[in-house]
Design an enzyme around this catalytic site. Structure first.
Site, PDB file in Angstrom:
ATOM      1  N   ASP A  55       4.819  -2.786  -2.999  1.00 26.13           N
ATOM      2  CA  ASP A  55       4.465  -3.464  -1.748  1.00 26.13           C
ATOM      3  C   ASP A  55       3.207  -2.864  -1.125  1.00 26.13           C
ATOM      4  O   ASP A  55       3.147  -2.644   0.084  1.00 26.13           O
ATOM      5  CB  ASP A  55       5.629  -3.407  -0.763  1.00 26.13           C
ATOM      6  CG  ASP A  55       5.498  -4.434   0.375  1.00 26.13           C
ATOM      7  OD1 ASP A  55       4.794  -5.448   0.176  1.00 26.13           O
ATOM      8  OD2 ASP A  55       6.084  -4.220   1.448  1.00 26.13           O
ATOM      9  N   LEU A  56       2.210  -2.621  -1.945  1.00 25.78           N
ATOM     10  CA  LEU A  56       0.943  -2.122  -1.416  1.00 25.78           C
ATOM     11  C   LEU A  56       0.247  -3.222  -0.622  1.00 25.78           C
ATOM     12  O   LEU A  56       0.102  -4.352  -1.097  1.00 25.78           O
ATOM     13  CB  LEU A  56       0.025  -1.661  -2.551  1.00 25.78           C
ATOM     14  CG  LEU A  56       0.336  -0.317  -3.197  1.00 25.78           C
ATOM     15  CD1 LEU A  56      -0.621  -0.078  -4.352  1.00 25.78           C
ATOM     16  CD2 LEU A  56       0.257   0.813  -2.183  1.00 25.78           C
TER      17      LEU A  56
END
Length: 299
Positions: free
Chosen positions: A115-116
């Site tokens: 979930d960058l």
């Protein structure tokens, strides 16, 4: 409560810390606590100066989960982009280089972030660097090697936490394999970071639409507009264009194989563009023990 706070501060030593608790409500309470404890466990395994340092994770005598972690001062990259939609290439590459350092550490522990995005990248002013990066939120991180039942379902804690959500991540920055429910690995994070770098340079992500479904479809089918076309005023060199486009390749095998490989190429681009090749990131190990004396803050 005061006793466990005192014990937690003692474990942290002479550091400025913050003590976090999950605040779960309703049907998702159990998953929220599991995600909170998973994040603490993941962070304790990471030694990178570009991830948040966790001093202690546990539960109080009343079974309340807690995490004692480094207190960050600064702002999120999302907040920075709210004020300045795009960044100069030198800043964008400097930030990306540090994120890659954090990913090297995570991937070395067989952890993929998943979930960058700008919200999870924190700019902490330290070591004389106003853009010193800390990667946040390893709460939905997943191990590369997963245990699976005979029917193919995921039996790991991570799988149990995220089961029930068809997608785990943020649509604007999700890799095609995430969208398709396929296995994820280091290259999934590299795709997301390529999207972030594109956003930093151009001023918006490459794929935008009125609905999340349309954005997801673009990730699967559409080619991103070249940076030189989206921002002709930048006059980006071919080496930078190739770097970003390779990171955003649809097929994982067409991307950089590792964060280390991408960082090596990125530093070559920094040299070609006449930018200072990062030394702050190399100094980063010093940062882990560079905190002021502890001051107690009751919460």
């Amino acid at each position: 409560t005061s006793r466990y706070v005192a014990d937690a501060l003692k474990a942290a030593g002479k550091k400025v810390v913050v003590i976090r608790h999950p605040m779960p409500y309703g049907d998702l309470a159990k998953q929220a606590v599991q995600r909170f404890e998973l994040e603490g466990s993941n962070l304790q395994r990471l030694a990178s100066p570009h991830t948040v340092r966790v001093h202690d994770v546990g539960r109080t005598a009343h079974d309340v989960p807690f995490m004692v972690m480094e207190l960050l001062q600064g702002r999120s990259l999302r907040s920075e982009l709210t004020n300045t939609p795009s960044l100069p290439p030198e800043r964008a590459l400097h930030i990306t280089n540090q994120v890659l350092r954090a990913l090297e550490a995570a991937h070395g522990e067989q952890i993929v972030h998943r979930d960058l995005k700008p919200d999870n990248l924190f700019l902490a002013a330290t070591l004389g660097d106003p853009d010193y990066v800390k990667v946040l939120d390893f709460g939905i991180a997943k191990f590369f090697e997963e245990e699976r039942t005979t029917d193919g379902s995921d039996t790991t804690i991570e799988g149990q936490i995220t089961r029930g959500w068809q997608l785990c991540g943020t649509p604007l920055y999700m890799a095609p394999e995430q969208i398709n429910g396929e296995p994820v690995d280091a290259r999934t994070d590299i795709y997301a970071l390529g999207i972030v770098l594109y956003h930093l340079l151009v001023g918006h992500p490459p794929f935008r639409a009125k609905t999340q479904a349309a954005v997801l479809s673009q990730h699967l089918r559409d080619k991103p507009e070249l940076i030189g076309s989206a921002r002709p005023d930048l006059r980006v060199p071919d080496a930078l264009e190739r770097l970003v486009m390779r990171a955003m390749s649809k097929a994982p095998q067409d991307r950089f194989a590792t964060a280390r490989e991408m960082r090596h190429v990125l530093q070559g681009v920094q040299k070609k563009m006449g930018f200072r090749v990062d030394t702050t990131a190399e100094m980063g190990d010093q940062h882990q023990d560079t905190f002021p004396t502890t001051r107690r803050v009751d919460r």
